[in-house]
Motif scaffolding. Structure first.
Motif, PDB file in Angstrom:
ATOM      1  N   ASP A 121       0.719  -1.218   0.025  1.00  0.00           N
ATOM      2  CA  ASP A 121       0.114  -0.039  -0.177  1.00  0.00           C
ATOM      3  C   ASP A 121       0.823   1.057  -0.044  1.00  0.00           C
ATOM      4  O   ASP A 121       1.845   1.432   0.621  1.00  0.00           O
ATOM      5  CB  ASP A 121      -0.919   0.096   1.254  1.00  0.00           C
ATOM      6  N   PRO A 122       0.388   2.328  -0.736  1.00  0.00           N
ATOM      7  CA  PRO A 122       1.247   3.455  -0.591  1.00  0.00           C
ATOM      8  C   PRO A 122       1.016   4.208   0.833  1.00  0.00           C
ATOM      9  O   PRO A 122      -0.024   3.811   1.621  1.00  0.00           O
ATOM     10  CB  PRO A 122       0.238   4.551  -1.455  1.00  0.00           C
ATOM     11  N   GLY A 123       1.984   4.623   1.275  1.00  0.00           N
ATOM     12  CA  GLY A 123       1.962   5.125   2.633  1.00  0.00           C
ATOM     13  C   GLY A 123       3.005   6.365   2.764  1.00  0.00           C
ATOM     14  O   GLY A 123       3.735   6.945   1.966  1.00  0.00           O
ATOM     15  N   GLU A 124       3.685   6.316   3.921  1.00  0.00           N
ATOM     16  CA  GLU A 124       4.621   7.571   4.410  1.00  0.00           C
ATOM     17  C   GLU A 124       5.867   7.166   3.524  1.00  0.00           C
ATOM     18  O   GLU A 124       6.297   8.242   3.060  1.00  0.00           O
ATOM     19  CB  GLU A 124       4.649   7.547   5.831  1.00  0.00           C
ATOM     20  N   VAL A 128       7.803  10.225   1.406  1.00  0.00           N
ATOM     21  CA  VAL A 128       9.279  10.361   1.515  1.00  0.00           C
ATOM     22  C   VAL A 128      10.311  10.529   0.218  1.00  0.00           C
ATOM     23  O   VAL A 128      10.979  11.389   0.133  1.00  0.00           O
ATOM     24  CB  VAL A 128       9.728   9.706   2.633  1.00  0.00           C
ATOM     25  N   LEU A 129       9.799   9.426  -0.506  1.00  0.00           N
ATOM     26  CA  LEU A 129      10.474   9.307  -1.797  1.00  0.00           C
ATOM     27  C   LEU A 129      10.118  10.389  -2.628  1.00  0.00           C
ATOM     28  O   LEU A 129      10.989  10.670  -3.454  1.00  0.00           O
ATOM     29  CB  LEU A 129      10.114   7.908  -2.411  1.00  0.00           C
ATOM     30  N   ALA A 130       8.791  10.577  -2.721  1.00  0.00           N
ATOM     31  CA  ALA A 130       8.424  11.603  -3.771  1.00  0.00           C
ATOM     32  C   ALA A 130       9.132  13.201  -3.407  1.00  0.00           C
ATOM     33  O   ALA A 130       9.273  13.789  -4.090  1.00  0.00           O
ATOM     34  CB  ALA A 130       6.952  11.868  -3.639  1.00  0.00           C
ATOM     35  N   GLY A 223      19.587   6.419  14.226  1.00  0.00           N
ATOM     36  CA  GLY A 223      18.884   5.762  15.194  1.00  0.00           C
ATOM     37  C   GLY A 223      17.209   5.473  14.960  1.00  0.00           C
ATOM     38  O   GLY A 223      16.997   4.335  15.251  1.00  0.00           O
ATOM     39  N   ALA A 224      16.722   6.489  14.656  1.00  0.00           N
ATOM     40  CA  ALA A 224      15.602   6.549  14.197  1.00  0.00           C
ATOM     41  C   ALA A 224      15.199   7.081  12.725  1.00  0.00           C
ATOM     42  O   ALA A 224      15.446   8.318  12.274  1.00  0.00           O
ATOM     43  CB  ALA A 224      14.580   7.663  15.136  1.00  0.00           C
ATOM     44  N   ARG A 225      14.881   6.127  11.953  1.00  0.00           N
ATOM     45  CA  ARG A 225      14.992   6.419  10.611  1.00  0.00           C
ATOM     46  C   ARG A 225      13.786   6.737  10.117  1.00  0.00           C
ATOM     47  O   ARG A 225      12.953   6.013   9.651  1.00  0.00           O
ATOM     48  CB  ARG A 225      15.373   4.928   9.781  1.00  0.00           C
ATOM     49  N   GLU A 226      13.785   8.027  10.135  1.00  0.00           N
ATOM     50  CA  GLU A 226      12.500   8.663   9.493  1.00  0.00           C
ATOM     51  C   GLU A 226      12.732  10.150   8.450  1.00  0.00           C
ATOM     52  O   GLU A 226      13.700  10.489   8.898  1.00  0.00           O
ATOM     53  CB  GLU A 226      11.893   9.255  10.877  1.00  0.00           C
ATOM     54  N   GLY A 227      12.039  10.210   7.720  1.00  0.00           N
ATOM     55  CA  GLY A 227      12.051  11.301   6.621  1.00  0.00           C
ATOM     56  C   GLY A 227      13.320  10.975   5.697  1.00  0.00           C
ATOM     57  O   GLY A 227      13.781   9.748   5.646  1.00  0.00           O
ATOM     58  N   VAL A 228      13.639  11.894   5.098  1.00  0.00           N
ATOM     59  CA  VAL A 228      14.635  11.871   4.093  1.00  0.00           C
ATOM     60  C   VAL A 228      16.055  11.537   4.592  1.00  0.00           C
ATOM     61  O   VAL A 228      16.767  10.761   3.974  1.00  0.00           O
ATOM     62  CB  VAL A 228      14.833  13.123   3.202  1.00  0.00           C
TER      63      VAL A 228
END
Length: 232
Positions: A121-124, A128-130, A223-228
Motif C-alpha cells: 500500500d502507498p504510505g509515508e 518521503v521518496l516523492a 537511530g530513528a530512520r524517519e524522513g529523507v
C-alpha cells in the motif's frame, strides 16, 4: 493557482489504497534506473581508490628501490592520498543519494511485496521518496562522507603509507642508532624532522578522530530512520 505539492499525501488522482499494475510497472522501471545510476557512481568511487593505491605503490617502488633513496616520495604521496579522499568523499555524497533511494524502494516496496504476497500500500515511505525527487538533496554532510570513506578504504591506505614511511626512515640506509639520526632522516629540505613528525602526528590523529566521530554521528542520525535523512 497551482496546487502545493508539499501538502500531497497521495498522488493526485491516485486511490490512496494500493498500486495498480501500471504504477507497479513504473516503479519497477524507476528502481532499475536508480540501480543503474548507483552502479555508475560506485564505479567512480572505485576509480579514486585505485588511484590512491597505485600512487602509493609507485612511491613504495621509488623509495625502497635503493637504500640511499629518500623517503620523501612516501611523505608526499600522503598529500595525494588526502586529495583523492576529498574527491572520493564528494563523489560519495552523490552515490549515496542513488544508493539510498534503491534501498528505500527495496525495503518499503519489494520486501512487503515478497513477504505479504500482495501489492504494498502507498504510505509515508512513498511521500518521503516523492519529496526526495521533488527537492533533491544530499542525505549526508561532507565530513560524514569523509568519515565513511576513511572507515571503508582510506584508513588502511593511510596506515600503510605511515608504516612504509617510518619503516624506510628506520631501516635505510642503515638501521637507526640514535634519536638525533631519526629526526635528521625525517627532515625535508628546510623543514626540520621534528616539524615533519608533528605534522604526521596531527594528520593521522585527525583522520582517526574523524573516523570515530563520524561513526558516532551516523549512529545518531540513523537511530530513528524517519524522513529523507533516514534514507542515507
Amino acid at each position: 493557482m497551482a496546487e502545493d505539492w508539499r501538502k500531497w499525501k497521495t498522488p493526485p488522482g491516485g486511490t490512496g489504497n494500493e498500486f495498480d499494475n501500471a504504477e507497479i510497472g513504473a516503479l519497477a522501471h524507476l528502481y532499475r534506473g536508480e540501480v543503474y545510476r548507483s552502479t555508475m557512481w560506485r564505479t567512480r568511487l572505485d576509480a579514486t581508490t585505485n588511484w590512491s593505491v597505485v600512487t602509493l605503490g609507485i612511491a613504495l617502488s621509488v623509495s625502497y628501490a635503493d637504500p640511499l633513496t629518500s623517503a620523501l616520495p612516501l611523505l608526499l604521496v600522503g598529500i595525494l592520498i588526502v586529495m583523492f579522499l576529498i574527491l572520493e568523499s564528494r563523489r560519495y555524497r552523490y552515490f549515496n543519494v542513488w544508493r539510498a533511494r534503491c534501498r528505500w524502494i527495496e525495503t518499503n516496496f519489494y520486501a512487503p511485496l515478497l513477504l505479504r504476497s500482495h501489492r504494498p500500500d502507498p504510505g509515508e515511505w512513498q511521500d518521503v521518496l516523492a519529496r526526495d525527487y521533488l527537492t533533491p538533496q544530499y542525505h549526508i554532510g561532507f565530513w560524514r562522507a569523509v568519515g565513511r570513506r576513511l572507515r571503508r578504504n582510506y584508513m588502511w591506505i593511510l596506515s600503510f603509507q605511515a608504516v612504509a614511511y617510518f619503516g624506510k626512515v628506520i631501516v635505510h640506509p642503515t638501521p637507526l642508532s640514535s634519536a638525533q639520526e631519526f629526526f635528521a632522516r625525517m627532515a625535508a629540505g628546510p623543514i626540520s624532522g621534528e616539524a615533519v613528525l608533528a605534522a604526521l602526528v596531527i594528520l593521522h590523529g585527525a583522520w582517526i578522530w574523524l573516523a570515530i566521530y563520524t561513526r558516532i554521528l551516523d549512529k545518531r542520525a540513523h537511530g530513528a530512520r524517519e524522513g529523507v535523512s533516514g534514507m542515507g
